[in-house]
Design an enzyme around this catalytic site. Sequence first.
Site, short mmCIF file in Angstrom:
data_model
loop_
_atom_site.label_atom_id
_atom_site.label_comp_id
_atom_site.label_asym_id
_atom_site.label_seq_id
_atom_site.Cartn_x
_atom_site.Cartn_y
_atom_site.Cartn_z
N GLU A 204 -5.23 -11.25 -6.55
CA GLU A 204 -5.60 -11.32 -5.14
C GLU A 204 -6.74 -12.33 -4.97
O GLU A 204 -7.62 -12.43 -5.83
CB GLU A 204 -6.05 -9.95 -4.63
CG GLU A 204 -4.95 -8.90 -4.69
CD GLU A 204 -5.45 -7.52 -4.32
OE1 GLU A 204 -4.66 -6.77 -3.73
OE2 GLU A 204 -6.61 -7.21 -4.62
N ASP B 152 -2.70 -1.28 -8.40
CA ASP B 152 -1.34 -0.75 -8.22
C ASP B 152 -0.60 -0.55 -9.53
O ASP B 152 0.25 0.32 -9.62
CB ASP B 152 -0.54 -1.68 -7.31
CG ASP B 152 -1.02 -1.63 -5.88
OD1 ASP B 152 -0.90 -0.56 -5.26
OD2 ASP B 152 -1.53 -2.65 -5.37
#
Length: 388
Positions: free
Chosen positions: A146, A162
Site C-alpha cells: 500500500e 489481510d
Amino acid sequence: MRTTRTLCTIAAATAVAAGVLVAPAQAAVPATIPLTIVNNSGRSGPVYIYDLGTNLATGQQGWADAGGGFHAWPAGGNPPTPAPDASIAGPGNGGSTTIRIPKFSGRVYFSYGQKLVFKLTTGGLVQPAVQNPSDPNRNILFNWSEYTLNDSGIWINSTQVDMFSAPYAVSVGSKTTGHLKAGGYTGFFNALKGQPGGWANLIQTAPDGSILRALSPGHGIETGALPNTVMSDYVNRVWTRYSSSTLTVTPFADQPNTKYFGRVSGNVMNFTNSAGQVVTSFQKPDANSIFGCFNLLDAPNDLVRGPISRTLCAGYNRATLLTSSNQPDLNAADFYVDTVSNQYARKIHAQMVDGKAYAFAFDDVGNFESLVNDGNPASATMTLDPFN
C-alpha cells in the site's frame, strides 16, 4: 469485503498517535516518481504488476499504466463486469522493471505466473478477497503493498493486515522494511502449523499442495478457520481486572497530560477524562473486533474514541493490557507473552529482519509497523524476495 486501511489513513493515524506534525516537503513532489520492482524471488515464470488506487487530484478510482498515466475505471455492473486489463509486465527472476507511480492512495499488486482477476460493480472495483473460496484469485500466488504519494511525500508499506504471502520489501532513499530473516518464510508457516488452537487452519494451499498464503485471523474467523471465541479467555481476564482497577490510556506521545481512564461496568468499559466525564464506552469485544480493530473496537478519525480504540486494539492483539495498567505499553518484550494473543502477528514479527510488520490494522501504535516514508522522494523500490 473488509479491507486494509488506505495508506493515507495509516499515515494520518500514525502522525496523530505520535503527536507529529508532517512538515511540508522542502521541494515540490513531482507528479510521478519511479518505482523499481526488483525480482530476487528465485521463481521462474512471468510476473505481473498492477498500480491501482484513488487519484488524489480528482478523487477518481482507477489504475496507472507503466508511465504513470491515470485511467479511471469505467462503470461496473451487477453482476460485476470484467475490469480493463491493468497489468504491467514485471521483471523475470534476477531482473528489474521500473514504472512511474502517480499521486495515488492505493496498492501495487504483484502476481506470479498468472494475471489477477479484477471486476467492477456499480460501486467500483472488486479487489481480491481470497477468504472467499469462490474468489477467482484464490489459487493465484500474489501480494501487494500500500502506498500514498502526495504533495507531502510518499508513505509505502509492507503489509500483512489481510494475509501473509509472497515475501517482499519496500524502500525509499536509505530506508527499507519488510525483509524476512533467512529462512523466515518457511519459519513463519512452520510456526503457525505448530501453534495449537486452530491457527494452522489459516494456511491456504494451491491444488498441487504448495503454500499460497496464511489468512489474517480476522479473515480466518470469516471462513470458520478460527473460532470467534479464540480471544475470550484474555478478554475475560481483562474485564475482571478492570472491574476493580483503572486502565489509564495516554494516546498521544507529545501530550502526556491527555489521559483517559477506563473502568468496567457489566458488559461495558467506560472511559472518563480528567474531569470525570464519560467520553466514550466500549462493549466487551469478540475476537473478530480485536483482530480487525473494528466493529466493537471501531476507531473513528477523531481525537478521543479513535485514539483510545487504537490503543486498546494494540493492547488486545499484543496481549499487554494485563502487563501494565498504563497503555500503550511500548516495551516489545511484553508483546505476545500471554498464551492468548494474536499468534499470527506474533509469528510474523518474529521473522522480520527489523522486527516490524503490519500484522494488524493498528500495528503502528508505537511505530512497530513496516512503513517507510520520505518527504521529498526521488524514487522507491519494491524487492520481491526469495521464498527460502
